[in-house]
Every structure is written in structure tokens, then in C-alpha cells.
Design a protein around this motif. Sequence first.
Motif, mmCIF file in Angstrom:
data_model
loop_
_atom_site.group_PDB
_atom_site.id
_atom_site.type_symbol
_atom_site.label_atom_id
_atom_site.label_comp_id
_atom_site.label_asym_id
_atom_site.label_seq_id
_atom_site.Cartn_x
_atom_site.Cartn_y
_atom_site.Cartn_z
ATOM 1 N N VAL A 24 0.860 -1.188 0.000
ATOM 2 C CA VAL A 24 0.000 0.000 0.000
ATOM 3 C C VAL A 24 0.892 1.232 0.000
ATOM 4 O O VAL A 24 1.747 1.388 0.859
ATOM 5 C CB VAL A 24 -0.941 0.022 1.232
ATOM 6 C CG1 VAL A 24 -1.827 1.247 1.213
ATOM 7 C CG2 VAL A 24 -1.773 -1.244 1.296
ATOM 8 N N ARG A 25 0.692 2.096 -1.000
ATOM 9 C CA ARG A 25 1.494 3.316 -1.105
ATOM 10 C C ARG A 25 0.587 4.537 -1.188
ATOM 11 O O ARG A 25 -0.442 4.509 -1.852
ATOM 12 C CB ARG A 25 2.387 3.249 -2.339
ATOM 13 C CG ARG A 25 3.541 2.277 -2.180
ATOM 14 C CD ARG A 25 4.388 2.196 -3.419
ATOM 15 N NE ARG A 25 3.685 1.670 -4.593
ATOM 16 C CZ ARG A 25 3.370 0.396 -4.782
ATOM 17 N NH1 ARG A 25 3.640 -0.485 -3.860
ATOM 18 N NH2 ARG A 25 2.762 0.008 -5.880
ATOM 19 N N ILE A 26 1.024 5.591 -0.502
ATOM 20 C CA ILE A 26 0.254 6.832 -0.476
ATOM 21 C C ILE A 26 1.248 7.987 -0.449
ATOM 22 O O ILE A 26 2.325 7.867 0.128
ATOM 23 C CB ILE A 26 -0.711 6.840 0.731
ATOM 24 C CG1 ILE A 26 -1.780 7.880 0.554
ATOM 25 C CG2 ILE A 26 0.019 7.007 2.014
ATOM 26 C CD1 ILE A 26 -2.947 7.693 1.479
ATOM 27 N N THR A 77 -11.641 3.171 -4.943
ATOM 28 C CA THR A 77 -10.953 4.377 -4.471
ATOM 29 C C THR A 77 -9.533 4.421 -5.005
ATOM 30 O O THR A 77 -9.040 5.476 -5.411
ATOM 31 C CB THR A 77 -10.952 4.429 -2.932
ATOM 32 O OG1 THR A 77 -12.293 4.328 -2.467
ATOM 33 C CG2 THR A 77 -10.348 5.713 -2.421
ATOM 34 N N ASP A 78 -8.875 3.275 -5.023
ATOM 35 C CA ASP A 78 -7.520 3.176 -5.568
ATOM 36 C C ASP A 78 -7.492 3.571 -7.042
ATOM 37 O O ASP A 78 -6.581 4.270 -7.491
ATOM 38 C CB ASP A 78 -7.012 1.746 -5.381
ATOM 39 C CG ASP A 78 -5.695 1.470 -6.070
ATOM 40 O OD1 ASP A 78 -4.891 2.409 -6.236
ATOM 41 O OD2 ASP A 78 -5.446 0.308 -6.427
ATOM 42 N N ILE A 79 -8.502 3.163 -7.784
ATOM 43 C CA ILE A 79 -8.567 3.513 -9.208
ATOM 44 C C ILE A 79 -8.795 5.012 -9.397
ATOM 45 O O ILE A 79 -8.210 5.638 -10.282
ATOM 46 C CB ILE A 79 -9.682 2.706 -9.899
ATOM 47 C CG1 ILE A 79 -9.280 1.238 -9.978
ATOM 48 C CG2 ILE A 79 -9.980 3.243 -11.285
ATOM 49 C CD1 ILE A 79 -10.370 0.337 -10.478
ATOM 50 N N LEU A 80 -9.614 5.606 -8.547
ATOM 51 C CA LEU A 80 -9.981 7.011 -8.711
ATOM 52 C C LEU A 80 -8.893 7.988 -8.277
ATOM 53 O O LEU A 80 -8.820 9.104 -8.794
ATOM 54 C CB LEU A 80 -11.267 7.311 -7.936
ATOM 55 C CG LEU A 80 -12.534 6.630 -8.453
ATOM 56 C CD1 LEU A 80 -13.695 6.904 -7.513
ATOM 57 C CD2 LEU A 80 -12.855 7.097 -9.862
ATOM 58 N N ILE A 81 -8.040 7.589 -7.346
ATOM 59 C CA ILE A 81 -7.026 8.499 -6.811
ATOM 60 C C ILE A 81 -5.648 8.054 -7.292
ATOM 61 O O ILE A 81 -5.211 6.927 -7.017
ATOM 62 C CB ILE A 81 -7.085 8.553 -5.268
ATOM 63 C CG1 ILE A 81 -8.443 9.073 -4.840
ATOM 64 C CG2 ILE A 81 -5.964 9.421 -4.717
ATOM 65 C CD1 ILE A 81 -8.670 9.052 -3.363
ATOM 66 N N GLU A 82 -4.969 8.940 -7.975
ATOM 67 C CA GLU A 82 -3.693 8.615 -8.605
ATOM 68 C C GLU A 82 -2.568 8.381 -7.593
ATOM 69 O O GLU A 82 -1.712 7.520 -7.799
ATOM 70 C CB GLU A 82 -3.302 9.746 -9.561
ATOM 71 C CG GLU A 82 -2.108 9.438 -10.401
ATOM 72 C CD GLU A 82 -1.850 10.527 -11.420
ATOM 73 O OE1 GLU A 82 -0.683 10.870 -11.595
ATOM 74 O OE2 GLU A 82 -2.821 11.017 -12.019
#
Length: 113
Positions: A24-26, A77-82
Motif C-alpha cells: 500500500v502506497r500513499i 478508491t484506488d482507481i480514482l485516486i492517482e
Amino acid sequence: MSWLLACIAFSLSVFVVARILPGVRIEGLGTAILVAVVYGILKFLFYWILVFFSLPFILLTLGLFLVVINAFLLWVTDILIEDFEIDGCLTTIIASVVISLFDVVFRWILIGI
């Protein structure tokens, strides 16, 4: 609990899980807040619809299928937020469970403040 405190608790949960789980990366705390807002909106709009249509699976698995629904919403959510990435399906399910656990803990802490 107010929506703002719930958003803060979920943001902290996402941020901590991104530091703990290697898949998981943010980008930062701002992205974690954005993830919390987008996930909250998705959950508000689609959660009960998904629960309704998957009710037989939920009953058959004694509620464990709800983890799959939460993981699906996290994946969207992962798909929507780069700036937010989760590697793979299993990592998404694990991240969903761990985020939910941290969310409960942080909400409990924030209520006490």
C-alpha cells in the motif's frame, strides 16, 4: 460521531496502513484525507446497494462477505485516486481489514478526546 471526526479517523487509518503494509502506497497525509473523503462518498452511495444484491453471500458466509464489499470500495478508491496504490487483490482485502481495525481504534480514541 461527527462526519469530520470519522473522516479524520479513517484518514489516519489509511496513513498508518500505508506505512505498515508494503503493498500500500500513499503520497502523504493530504492524499489520505482525499482517500477518506472519496471512500466515504462511495460507501454512502453504493454500500447498501451492494449489500442488498449480495445478501445471499453475506448470509452464507456469516457476514464475512462484507469484507469483500469493503475491499471492492477500497479498490475503486484506488482507481480514482492517482497518488494511492494498492498492489493486488489479496493486498486490497488485507488492507481493507487492517484499515477497518485501525478505524475502530482511532474513532474510539477520538471520542475520548
